[in-house]
Each structure stands twice: as C-alpha cells, then as structure tokens.
Scaffold this motif. Structure first.
Motif, PDB file in Angstrom:
ATOM      1  N   ASN A   2     -16.726  -5.204  -2.176  1.00 28.37           N
ATOM      2  CA  ASN A   2     -16.978  -6.389  -2.596  1.00 28.37           C
ATOM      3  C   ASN A   2     -16.647  -7.496  -2.070  1.00 28.37           C
ATOM      4  OD1 ASN A   2     -14.824  -7.443  -3.957  1.00 28.37           O
ATOM      5  ND2 ASN A   2     -15.114  -5.900  -5.502  1.00 28.37           N
ATOM      6  N   ASP A   3     -16.920  -8.671  -2.401  1.00 27.96           N
ATOM      7  CA  ASP A   3     -16.847 -10.062  -1.539  1.00 27.96           C
ATOM      8  C   ASP A   3     -15.146 -10.266  -1.698  1.00 27.96           C
ATOM      9  OD1 ASP A   3     -19.345 -10.442  -0.935  1.00 27.96           O
ATOM     10  OD2 ASP A   3     -19.636 -11.778  -2.390  1.00 27.96           O
ATOM     11  N   SER A   4     -14.639 -10.196  -2.642  1.00 23.68           N
ATOM     12  CA  SER A   4     -13.069 -10.268  -2.644  1.00 23.68           C
ATOM     13  C   SER A   4     -12.253  -9.312  -2.082  1.00 23.68           C
ATOM     14  CB  SER A   4     -12.704 -10.078  -4.420  1.00 23.68           C
ATOM     15  OG  SER A   4     -12.977  -9.172  -4.979  1.00 23.68           O
ATOM     16  N   GLU A   5     -12.804  -7.971  -1.595  1.00 25.01           N
ATOM     17  CA  GLU A   5     -11.931  -7.092  -0.963  1.00 25.01           C
ATOM     18  C   GLU A   5     -11.836  -7.366   0.543  1.00 25.01           C
ATOM     19  OE1 GLU A   5     -12.448  -3.100  -3.593  1.00 25.01           O
ATOM     20  OE2 GLU A   5     -14.082  -3.761  -2.216  1.00 25.01           O
ATOM     21  N   LEU A   6     -11.070  -7.124   1.422  1.00 30.02           N
ATOM     22  CA  LEU A   6     -10.691  -7.290   2.498  1.00 30.02           C
ATOM     23  C   LEU A   6     -10.376  -5.888   3.380  1.00 30.02           C
ATOM     24  CD1 LEU A   6      -7.951 -10.050   2.482  1.00 30.02           C
ATOM     25  CD2 LEU A   6     -10.475 -10.403   2.870  1.00 30.02           C
ATOM     26  N   ALA A   7     -11.016  -5.772   4.625  1.00 28.95           N
ATOM     27  CA  ALA A   7     -10.943  -4.244   5.162  1.00 28.95           C
ATOM     28  C   ALA A   7      -9.942  -4.417   6.184  1.00 28.95           C
ATOM     29  CB  ALA A   7     -12.323  -3.951   5.634  1.00 28.95           C
ATOM     30  N   VAL A   8      -8.854  -3.223   6.185  1.00 29.79           N
ATOM     31  CA  VAL A   8      -8.283  -3.027   7.288  1.00 29.79           C
ATOM     32  C   VAL A   8      -8.598  -1.709   7.529  1.00 29.79           C
ATOM     33  CG1 VAL A   8      -5.717  -2.373   7.891  1.00 29.79           C
ATOM     34  CG2 VAL A   8      -5.951  -4.163   6.175  1.00 29.79           C
ATOM     35  N   LEU A   9      -8.939  -1.749   9.075  1.00 28.76           N
ATOM     36  CA  LEU A   9      -9.100  -0.643   9.911  1.00 28.76           C
ATOM     37  C   LEU A   9      -8.217  -0.118  10.609  1.00 28.76           C
ATOM     38  CD1 LEU A   9     -11.529   1.239  10.776  1.00 28.76           C
ATOM     39  CD2 LEU A   9     -12.138  -0.490  12.627  1.00 28.76           C
ATOM     40  N   ILE A  10      -7.802   1.255  10.429  1.00 29.26           N
ATOM     41  CA  ILE A  10      -6.651   1.904  11.093  1.00 29.26           C
ATOM     42  C   ILE A  10      -7.562   2.777  12.206  1.00 29.26           C
ATOM     43  CG2 ILE A  10      -4.909   3.585  10.915  1.00 29.26           C
ATOM     44  CD1 ILE A  10      -4.608   2.517   7.791  1.00 29.26           C
ATOM     45  N   VAL A  11      -6.928   2.614  13.508  1.00 28.24           N
ATOM     46  CA  VAL A  11      -7.470   3.407  14.542  1.00 28.24           C
ATOM     47  C   VAL A  11      -6.383   4.366  14.944  1.00 28.24           C
ATOM     48  CG1 VAL A  11      -8.731   3.463  16.586  1.00 28.24           C
ATOM     49  CG2 VAL A  11      -9.132   1.452  15.137  1.00 28.24           C
ATOM     50  N   GLU A  12      -6.331   5.439  14.460  1.00 24.86           N
ATOM     51  CA  GLU A  12      -5.339   6.439  14.723  1.00 24.86           C
ATOM     52  C   GLU A  12      -5.818   7.954  14.646  1.00 24.86           C
ATOM     53  OE1 GLU A  12      -2.405   8.234  15.825  1.00 24.86           O
ATOM     54  OE2 GLU A  12      -1.517   6.285  15.093  1.00 24.86           O
ATOM     55  N   ASP A  13      -5.579   8.812  15.686  1.00 22.23           N
ATOM     56  CA  ASP A  13      -6.271  10.091  15.776  1.00 22.23           C
ATOM     57  C   ASP A  13      -5.247  11.077  15.394  1.00 22.23           C
ATOM     58  OD1 ASP A  13      -4.518   9.650  18.108  1.00 22.23           O
ATOM     59  OD2 ASP A  13      -5.386  11.093  19.083  1.00 22.23           O
ATOM     60  N   ALA A  14      -4.149  10.736  15.026  1.00 21.22           N
ATOM     61  CA  ALA A  14      -2.959  11.457  14.258  1.00 21.22           C
ATOM     62  C   ALA A  14      -3.188  11.401  12.685  1.00 21.22           C
ATOM     63  CB  ALA A  14      -1.632  11.676  14.923  1.00 21.22           C
ATOM     64  N   SER A  27      -0.641  -0.770  -1.313  1.00 27.50           N
ATOM     65  CA  SER A  27      -0.131  -1.736  -2.387  1.00 27.50           C
ATOM     66  C   SER A  27      -0.508  -3.145  -1.938  1.00 27.50           C
ATOM     67  CB  SER A  27       1.738  -1.777  -2.374  1.00 27.50           C
ATOM     68  OG  SER A  27       1.998  -2.265  -0.930  1.00 27.50           O
ATOM     69  N   ILE A  28      -1.132  -3.481  -1.208  1.00 27.08           N
ATOM     70  CA  ILE A  28      -1.837  -4.556  -0.833  1.00 27.08           C
ATOM     71  C   ILE A  28      -2.848  -5.048  -1.794  1.00 27.08           C
ATOM     72  CG2 ILE A  28      -2.674  -6.506   0.830  1.00 27.08           C
ATOM     73  CD1 ILE A  28      -1.235  -4.737   3.243  1.00 27.08           C
ATOM     74  N   SER A  29      -2.978  -6.040  -2.444  1.00 30.58           N
ATOM     75  CA  SER A  29      -4.087  -6.115  -3.575  1.00 30.58           C
ATOM     76  C   SER A  29      -5.240  -6.476  -2.875  1.00 30.58           C
ATOM     77  CB  SER A  29      -3.782  -7.085  -4.639  1.00 30.58           C
ATOM     78  OG  SER A  29      -3.458  -8.304  -4.033  1.00 30.58           O
ATOM     79  N   ASN A  30      -6.662  -6.299  -3.191  1.00 32.52           N
ATOM     80  CA  ASN A  30      -7.917  -6.356  -2.790  1.00 32.52           C
ATOM     81  C   ASN A  30      -8.025  -6.019  -1.211  1.00 32.52           C
ATOM     82  OD1 ASN A  30      -8.555  -7.734  -5.220  1.00 32.52           O
ATOM     83  ND2 ASN A  30      -7.454  -9.692  -4.495  1.00 32.52           N
ATOM     84  N   VAL A  31      -7.250  -5.089  -0.703  1.00 35.52           N
ATOM     85  CA  VAL A  31      -7.424  -4.255   0.551  1.00 35.52           C
ATOM     86  C   VAL A  31      -8.160  -3.061   0.399  1.00 35.52           C
ATOM     87  CG1 VAL A  31      -6.403  -3.616   2.724  1.00 35.52           C
ATOM     88  CG2 VAL A  31      -5.841  -5.930   1.518  1.00 35.52           C
ATOM     89  N   VAL A  32      -9.208  -3.088   1.280  1.00 37.19           N
ATOM     90  CA  VAL A  32      -9.805  -1.657   1.490  1.00 37.19           C
ATOM     91  C   VAL A  32      -9.387  -1.052   2.876  1.00 37.19           C
ATOM     92  CG1 VAL A  32     -11.921  -0.428   1.497  1.00 37.19           C
ATOM     93  CG2 VAL A  32     -11.857  -2.185   0.010  1.00 37.19           C
ATOM     94  N   ILE A  33      -9.010   0.144   2.749  1.00 33.51           N
ATOM     95  CA  ILE A  33      -8.400   0.838   3.989  1.00 33.51           C
ATOM     96  C   ILE A  33      -9.469   1.727   4.481  1.00 33.51           C
ATOM     97  CG2 ILE A  33      -6.697   2.015   5.064  1.00 33.51           C
ATOM     98  CD1 ILE A  33      -4.943   1.049   2.530  1.00 33.51           C
ATOM     99  N   ARG A  34     -10.001   1.595   5.711  1.00 32.78           N
ATOM    100  CA  ARG A  34     -10.894   2.288   6.496  1.00 32.78           C
ATOM    101  C   ARG A  34     -10.073   2.980   7.769  1.00 32.78           C
ATOM    102  NH1 ARG A  34     -14.551   1.044   3.440  1.00 32.78           N
ATOM    103  NH2 ARG A  34     -15.757  -0.920   3.381  1.00 32.78           N
TER     104      ARG A  34
END
Length: 129
Positions: A2-14, A27-34
C-alpha cells in the motif's frame, strides 16, 4: 504493497544470507521486503514496482552486483534508488569500486545486521525527503 509501505529489494543468490537480511530488516515499520536471486530479476522487479532501497551482493550469477549498480545508475527511472552493497569479496578495492560506481554504502562480510538495518533506515529517510 500500500501507499504507506516502502519496499527494500534484497538481491542475493545465497538463501542463508538473504534470510539473515530479511530477519534484520523485519523490525523496520512499514517496510516490505522483496527478494531477487539475480541482477536480472532485480532489474525486472525495479520495472514492476517502486523500490525504496536496493541491497545487493557483489557475487551473483551472470551479471554481478557491481554491474547491477552501474545498470541502475544509468537508467533514468531508477538512477536515484539508494543502493547498499554487501560482499565477502577479498579484493580490498571492491568497497571503493562499489562506491565509485554509485553505491550509497558498502558492508563487508561478516557484517553487523543491526548496522545494515540502521544504514537502510538512514537511506530510506534520506530518499523520502
């Protein structure tokens, strides 16, 4: 996402390294991890949805993380995305090279997950101003 969420994209093959980062960032609020397991998948993800911070390993299959940084910095739509590079690379020139190519931060392995989380929070805050 949603609009209040922020995305962190992790690029890792392991998977174990990706999981460590995901736990540290949960533990970071309003963060979606991809997660993307290759630079190519990361570029596709950037085209689909906005990303607040990208975290990449250097050693990836096909295109490496430093090439990914270069590609993102050359792309007008994604050039402002904050990038944090994490690597266990033994070459002492790698951190400077990552920063010269456009990474906002570099952490060598082993790293403190709490320090990485704090840096990502800083990058999110600086990017959202």
């Amino acid at each position: 996402m949603n609009d209040s969420e922020l995305a962190v994209l992790i690029v890792e093959d392991a998977d174990d390294c990706a999981t460590t980062l995901e736990i540290a960032l949960s533990s970071i609020s309003n963060v979606v991890i991809r997660h993307a397991d290759s630079a190519e998948s990361a570029l596709q993800a950037l085209d689909r949805e906005p990303v607040s911070v990208l975290v990449t390993d250097v050693h990836l299959p096909l295109m490496d993380g430093l090439e990914l940084v270069t590609s993102i910095r050359r792309h007008p739509r994604h050039s402002g995305v904050p990038i944090l590079v994490i690597s266990g690379d033994a070459d002492p020139a790698t951190p400077e090279r990552a920063l010269t190519l456009g990474a906002n931060a570099y952490f060598g392995k082993p790293y403190s997950p709490a320090a990485v989380r704090r840096k990502i929070e800083e990058l999110i805050h600086a990017h959202s101003i």
